[in-house]
Scaffold this active site. Structure first.
Site, mmCIF file in Angstrom:
data_model
loop_
_atom_site.group_PDB
_atom_site.id
_atom_site.type_symbol
_atom_site.label_atom_id
_atom_site.label_comp_id
_atom_site.label_asym_id
_atom_site.label_seq_id
_atom_site.Cartn_x
_atom_site.Cartn_y
_atom_site.Cartn_z
ATOM 1 N N ASP A 243 0.868 -1.164 0.000
ATOM 2 C CA ASP A 243 0.000 0.000 0.000
ATOM 3 C C ASP A 243 0.912 1.223 0.000
ATOM 4 O O ASP A 243 2.126 1.104 0.230
ATOM 5 C CB ASP A 243 -0.894 -0.038 1.244
ATOM 6 C CG ASP A 243 -1.789 1.181 1.375
ATOM 7 O OD1 ASP A 243 -2.273 1.678 0.350
ATOM 8 O OD2 ASP A 243 -1.981 1.643 2.514
ATOM 9 N N ASP B 165 -0.314 5.000 1.088
ATOM 10 C CA ASP B 165 -0.648 5.917 2.184
ATOM 11 C C ASP B 165 -0.699 5.166 3.516
ATOM 12 O O ASP B 165 -1.444 4.198 3.666
ATOM 13 C CB ASP B 165 -2.006 6.575 1.918
ATOM 14 C CG ASP B 165 -1.979 7.421 0.662
ATOM 15 O OD1 ASP B 165 -1.465 8.545 0.726
ATOM 16 O OD2 ASP B 165 -2.453 6.948 -0.388
#
Length: 219
Positions: A9, A11
């Protein structure tokens, strides 16, 4: 079968961007006379661009379109990232370490422009064989669409991948795609206990993300 790919991922895993997203979107709503609800930030985490822009335009602000919201908020985020990229400790090292081990993918709720800016400034864009923004799939996190799209681009199944996530919606998304999940919770927005329970390993930081750990937890 040994793990075939590692999917990050963005963020909350490589950059500490959630506080910046919250600050920018809160100010945007306030400047337009809107109302920020108690559960707004939690709801926004993991939404695709289309989803959060529609939510702000429909539920929080009057007199704007979702397209206008998306364009103006993303433009502000681009400016903030150009000024200062909020890298998390060990981000570049973790990416390079895992790229030496297995092919890398990235599944992010950020729009494509922000993904490319971050990976470019970090100097690791060339290490990712597949990157997907949830604005490019039908449904954002917690649905598995983004992670499944990355796996397809990498030519592997979800079950062949290990994902690194921080949020409840992200963990649920990767798990729903069949991936083994390493969770690195952010203290400001800890995942719900039921989501965290889906992770095969809960790490304190990116320094724990190593080939040895992946080999132990993926089976």
């Amino acid at each position: 079968m040994p793990v075939q790919a590692i999917v990050f991922d963005l963020d909350g895993v490589l950059i500490d961007s959630e506080p910046m997203w919250e600050e920018v979107r809160r100010a945007y709503v306030a400047d337009r006379g809107g109302r920020w609800l108690p559960d707004t930030q939690e709801r926004l985490m993991g939404m695709s661009t289309n989803e959060w822009a529609d939510y702000l335009a429909t539920d929080l602000i009057d007199g704007v379109t979702a397209e206008q919201v998306a364009y103006e908020v993303i433009d502000q985020m681009l400016q903030r990232y150009e000024e200062e990229l909020p890298l998390l400790p060990g981000a570049e090292d973790a990416v390079r370490r895992m790229a030496d081990y297995r092919p890398l993918g990235l599944a992010s709720s950020s729009p494509r422009a922000l993904i490319e800016l971050v990976l470019g400034k970090l100097g690791v864009a060339g290490l990712f064989r597949a990157t997907v923004s949830t604005e490019e799939v039908d449904r954002g996190k917690p649905e598995p669409d983004g992670y499944l799209a990355v796996a397809a681009q990498l030519g592997v199944s979800g079950g062949d991948c290990v994902a690194i996530e921080d949020s409840a919606n992200g963990i649920r998304s990767a798990h729903a795609a069949g991936m083994t999940v390493i969770a690195i919770p952010r203290p400001a927005h800890p995942p719900a206990p039921d989501a965290l329970a889906l992770a095969a390993h809960v790490a304190d930081g990116l320094d724990e993300v190593t080939p040895d750990l992946v080999a132990v937890i993926h089976n």
